[in-house]
Design a protein around this motif. Structure first.
Motif, PDB file in Angstrom:
ATOM      1  N   HIS A 188      37.531  55.305 -59.076  1.00 37.05           N
ATOM      2  CA  HIS A 188      36.428  54.686 -59.433  1.00 37.05           C
ATOM      3  C   HIS A 188      35.746  54.099 -59.776  1.00 37.05           C
ATOM      4  CE1 HIS A 188      35.980  59.522 -59.245  1.00 37.05           C
ATOM      5  NE2 HIS A 188      37.395  59.429 -60.184  1.00 37.05           N
ATOM      6  N   CYS A 191      28.702  55.113 -59.318  1.00 37.46           N
ATOM      7  CA  CYS A 191      30.045  55.184 -59.327  1.00 37.46           C
ATOM      8  C   CYS A 191      30.143  54.230 -58.366  1.00 37.46           C
ATOM      9  CB  CYS A 191      30.658  56.738 -58.500  1.00 37.46           C
ATOM     10  SG  CYS A 191      32.532  56.332 -57.938  1.00 37.46           S
ATOM     11  N   GLU A 205      32.664  53.669 -56.053  1.00 32.69           N
ATOM     12  CA  GLU A 205      34.189  53.012 -55.372  1.00 32.69           C
ATOM     13  C   GLU A 205      33.868  54.258 -54.293  1.00 32.69           C
ATOM     14  OE1 GLU A 205      36.591  50.584 -55.561  1.00 32.69           O
ATOM     15  OE2 GLU A 205      37.295  51.801 -53.749  1.00 32.69           O
ATOM     16  N   TYR A 206      34.371  54.383 -53.841  1.00 33.41           N
ATOM     17  CA  TYR A 206      33.980  55.736 -52.514  1.00 33.41           C
ATOM     18  C   TYR A 206      35.130  56.256 -52.679  1.00 33.41           C
ATOM     19  CZ  TYR A 206      33.712  59.577 -49.337  1.00 33.41           C
ATOM     20  OH  TYR A 206      34.483  60.533 -48.680  1.00 33.41           O
ATOM     21  N   CYS A 207      35.200  57.776 -53.962  1.00 34.13           N
ATOM     22  CA  CYS A 207      36.150  58.562 -54.541  1.00 34.13           C
ATOM     23  C   CYS A 207      36.169  59.960 -53.580  1.00 34.13           C
ATOM     24  CB  CYS A 207      35.637  58.775 -55.805  1.00 34.13           C
ATOM     25  SG  CYS A 207      34.130  58.972 -56.323  1.00 34.13           S
ATOM     26  N   HIS A 245      31.386  61.124 -54.160  1.00 32.06           N
ATOM     27  CA  HIS A 245      30.941  60.151 -54.210  1.00 32.06           C
ATOM     28  C   HIS A 245      29.574  59.667 -54.294  1.00 32.06           C
ATOM     29  CE1 HIS A 245      31.341  55.927 -54.987  1.00 32.06           C
ATOM     30  NE2 HIS A 245      30.227  55.680 -53.139  1.00 32.06           N
ATOM     31  N   MET A 251      28.007  60.521 -57.797  1.00 30.11           N
ATOM     32  CA  MET A 251      28.460  60.837 -59.501  1.00 30.11           C
ATOM     33  C   MET A 251      27.996  59.226 -59.698  1.00 30.11           C
ATOM     34  SD  MET A 251      32.418  59.687 -59.737  1.00 30.11           S
ATOM     35  CE  MET A 251      33.357  59.029 -61.302  1.00 30.11           C
TER      36      MET A 251
END
Ligand code: CUA
Length: 387
Positions: free
Chosen positions: A146, A181, A183-185, A189, A192
């Motif tokens: 993340h 967040c 960062e693609y998670c 995402h 988040m």
């Protein structure tokens, strides 16, 4: 509430180094615009002014010009160096947490942020901090990568499984600021995120006293260390145990059986718990069992906080782990990173979202996959051709 700055859609400056980031950004933008637009204008002007007026016309020969050459070398050099020095200066500021910062532990998971204050308060997707105080985030994740991003503070850093990264800021204005967040998670995402609430010291104190504070990280860590995990039976305080006494070690160099030296920091403590065979301290036997799969990231963070406190370090934090580099230099850090995505029992999965085990990349050791060219599968030539 958050208002925008003098530029539309631009987040306001709410941390001590926000203006530095903006200055650097706008400086580079201005230089780029100046040359980009300038070149376009000159190209257009020359195309018109020196268009072909007679068939097969020939321009004048020019055989070098020292003045011109020096000019177009020195000026770009100076410009490039100002960008470099400015960038290095800002980067250095952003990713060296000051030693007197207040430490907050952050654990990311799909798809929420969990914060833990040194005083025992826990929050999810909200972070309350006092204005004018330096705050250091020590961050890790239970599953995938993340990234904590607080635009108004002009700072962000990846949160990486298997290691601690740090981020720091000093909020300068009370308010409510978006936290993302970055960062693609996975599926949620985009959801988040949350808010950082920057409060006047008095309001912050009120908030602290008005919220339920559970065990502090140090207390929770002590509990795990002495009772739940039984670390204390080997790591005794009197140096009589089978493992080293941990008092007073934080921040010091440790000599390993391999002859290497490592810094006794957050990262090292974490590695030693999850992969004890990786970094054996000189003079000790490799007898410690691994606790991989038995402790959650939040528990690990508590144990780290407790071991730190044995060295009189109460949240100040002088960990050398910088935001980007990390300090894991030995094999231990690499091998633990692929396995700590395991949440053993899903007990902390309190919201009923998808179990983080989905993110498990497996620890069966099949690192080669089915690649027929992988070194291990290739038949070894018995003899080289000689000629
Ligand atoms: Cu977590 Cu994107």
């Amino acid at each position: 509430m958050q208002e925008n700055s003098w530029i539309p859609l631009f987040p306001e400056q709410a941390s001590s180094f926000a203006w530095q980031v903006d200055w650097l950004y706008f400086y580079i933008l201005a230089v780029t615009l100046f040359f980009g637009v300038g070149c376009a204008i000159v190209i257009f002007y020359f195309a018109v002014r020196y268009r072909e007026t007679e068939k097969f016309g020939k321009g004048a020969d020019i055989h070098g010009s020292m003045v011109l050459e020096l000019t177009w070398t020195i000026i770009p050099f100076v410009i490039a160096m100002t960008m470099f020095i400015g960038g290095a200066y800002v980067f250095y500021n952003l990713y060296r947490p000051p030693a007197d910062a207040m430490e907050i532990y952050v654990v990311g998971k799909q798809w929420m942020w969990k914060f833990q204050h040194g005083t025992g308060q826990r929050e999810i997707n909200e972070l309350h901090v006092p204005v004018g105080r330096k705050v250091k985030l020590t961050m890790t994740t239970e599953d995938v990568i993340h990234d904590v991003f607080i635009p108004a503070f002009r700072t962000k850093a990846d949160v990486v499984p298997g290691r601690y990264t740090t981020l720091w800021f000093e909020p300068t204005k009370p308010g409510k600021y978006h936290l993302f967040c970055a960062e693609y998670c996975g599926l949620n995402h985009s959801g988040m995120g949350g808010y950082v609430y920057v409060m006047e010291q008095r309001d912050y104190d009120n908030w602290l006293s008005g919220t339920v504070s559970g065990q502090t990280p140090v207390e929770a860590g002590k509990d795990l260390f002495e009772t739940k995990l039984g670390c204390a039976s080997c790591h005794q305080g009197n140096d009589q145990g089978r493992g080293p006494t941990l008092t007073g070690l934080y921040g010091k160099e440790q000599k390993l059986t391999t002859g290497q030296a490592v810094n006794f920091d957050d990262e090292y403590i974490r590695n030693s718990i999850l992969n004890p065979q990786g970094q054996i301290v000189e003079g000790y036997q490799p007898i410690m069992p691994t606790f991989k799969g038995q402790v959650t990231e939040e528990q690990l963070v508590s144990i780290v906080a407790y071991i730190k406190s044995l060295s009189g370090n109460t949240g100040g934090g002088n960990s050398g782990a910088s935001g980007t580099g990390g300090t894991g230099t030995t094999s231990g850090s690499a091998s633990s990173s692929s396995t700590t995505v395991n949440t053993p029992n899903g007990a902390t999965n309190s919201t009923g979202t998808i179990n983080p085990r989905r993110a498990d990349r497996g620890e069966t050791g099949n690192t080669q996959g089915s690649n027929p060219n992988a070194p291990e599968n290739r038949s070894e030539p018995t003899r080289r051709e000689e000629r």
